[in-house]
Design a protein around this motif. Structure first.
Motif: not given
Length: 471
Positions: A215-232
């Motif tokens: 949910a948080a990623s879908e709402f607010f997005g994430h940076e590359k490498g912010a967590f496991t699987g955040a490839l971009y």
């Protein structure tokens, strides 16, 4: 039919690798290396999706995106680049790109993005096809209609229209309530199209499918490498909608923890992508929708009262189709027009018996169910008129039982006309009315009818037999 994808990339090896991978996954793929050759090909063939490298020899992805959206609005676009530039990514998404992906490309990531883009584009295309011209009065007032889900002739439809026209020009947050399938997203889109933000993005998000982790990623997005699987780097829905309108469907399904995070963003009008310390200012109008009673959810502790009041600056109850009975045939005719266009048919209308079936049915799936049934009927019909024989069983069988039962009931009442007008006969006539009314309510399910009437099933059968309502 296979979906057709056009790859525009001046790195030939990457284009070939992508082409082979997508072909193995069931797509029909074409490859070009320049923007000029891409538009020559698009003039001759229709493509569902374009994967375009941002930097090309003769142009760039931004110019190609703008031209595609102008000339081929039914084609989705994904931009691919070796450079990570968030400002550019936001601009491209606002210009109409589905997504912006940085190299290196990962097979699972690219395939997932393509499938989501195709589904999103299909929904947008479907919405565009169903849009109809506004009435003279609406055109004069500047009102813009979105789809066939809103305008109608019934009193409740006119009330809905007035509410939309009243609230659209404001910046108020809105809660839309209504049963599933009533067209809440179309109401939200129409509000957006009639607002001061109409030239900015309208972003729809289904909260019902969100897990707590995503949910948080879908709402607010994430940076590359912010967590496991955040490839971009991912741009969230809030940021995509910045300057425009964010529509959150099934808001009642969000976990309490996510509601708290959402409240902070709504209150402060700022966000941080996961893994970033940079704050991004927000200017977003929020429209939420639910088929739940949020007041009850607040009472049982599953929904935050402070978040509810943030959203509830104005509320609109979207009526069910059964509440808009006067509009059923209006919607049916519009959906038939759409189906004729989709299937290249010329079906002129519905038989009188089919119209009776439509008006007699309870439509538990609301406008969405009506639309799906019309599309199915159009596909099955070979002539110029849709007949009862083409109807699904839930419509035709209920109509037959209902229609015959009403005739038999009238015959039973007529037979009583010559009887003395005493209390016994009056009670029997009232009993006939009650039995038929309950049978209609439960779609002639005798077990349910017996429960409602507080009698056993055998007694109900005997009473039905007595007034000849049996199947």
């Amino acid at each position: 039919m296979k979906k057709k994808i056009l790859i525009i990339d001046d790195e030939v090896n990457i284009g070939l690798l992508l082409s082979r991978f997508l072909t193995r996954n069931g797509f029909e793929v074409a490859n070009v290396i320049t923007g000029g050759s891409a538009f020559e090909l698009m003039a001759a063939e229709r493509f569902d999706l374009v994967l375009c490298d941002y930097r090309l020899d003769d142009t760039d992805g931004r110019a190609i995106l703008i031209k595609i959206k102008e000339e081929y609005p039914f084609t989705g676009v994904i931009i691919i680049t070796g450079y990570s530039d968030i400002k550019l990514a936001v601009e491209l998404i606002k210009l109409g790109a589905y997504d912006y992906i940085t190299k290196p490309l990962y097979p699972d990531e690219i395939l997932n993005t393509i499938n989501k883009a195709l589904e999103t584009q299909r929904a947008l295309n479907e919405s565009s096809v169903t849009e109809t011209k506004t009435t003279t009065t609406q055109a004069a007032s500047g009102y813009v209609n979105h789809g066939d889900y809103i305008d109608g002739k019934s009193e409740v439809s006119l009330k809905l229209l007035k509410q939309i026209q009243l609230i659209a020009p404001t910046a108020y947050s809105i809660i839309l309530t209504g049963k599933s399938g009533t067209g809440k997203e179309y109401v939200a889109k129409t509000i957006h199209l009639n607002s001061l933000r109409k030239d900015q993005p309208f972003v729809a998000m289904d909260c019902g499918s969100l897990t707590k982790e995503l949910a948080a990623s879908e709402f607010f997005g994430h940076e590359k490498g912010a967590f496991t699987g955040a490839l971009y780097t991912k741009i969230g829905h809030f940021e995509q909608a910045n300057g425009g309108t964010l529509f959150l469907d099934e808001i009642g399904n969000l976990s309490y923890e996510i509601q708290a995070t959402l409240l902070r963003a709504v209150q402060e009008r700022k966000l941080k992508r996961i893994g970033s310390t940079k704050e991004i200012d927000l200017d977003v109008r929020i429209i939420v929708a639910t088929n739940e009673n949020l007041i009850e959810n607040i009472a049982n502790g599953s929904f935050r009262e402070d978040l509810y009041h943030r959203f509830n600056e104005f509320s609109i109850a979207v009526p069910s189709l059964k509440e808009r009975e006067q509009d059923i045939l209006v919607f049916a005719e519009r959906f038939l027009w759409v189906a004729n266009k989709e299937l290249n048919k010329n079906i002129r209308g519905f038989s009188e018996d089919v119209k009776k079936c439509f008006l007699n049915y309870h439509w538990p799936g609301n406008v969405r169910e009506l639309k799906n049934i019309i599309r199915r009927l159009a596909l099955l019909t070979e002539g110029y008129e849709i007949e009862v024989e083409a109807l699904p069983l839930e419509l035709s069988s209920r109509y037959t039982k209902d229609y015959e039962s009403e005739i038999l009931l009238k015959q039973a009442k007529a037979a009583m006309a010559d009887k003395p007008k005493d209390l016994k006969n009056a009670a029997q006539e009232a009993e006939y009315d009650t039995i038929l009314r309950v049978l209609k309510e439960v779609n002639f399910n005798k077990t349910k009818a017996a429960e409602i009437l507080n009698i056993d099933r055998k007694t109900l059968y005997n009473k039905i037999k007595a007034i000849k309502l049996e199947e």
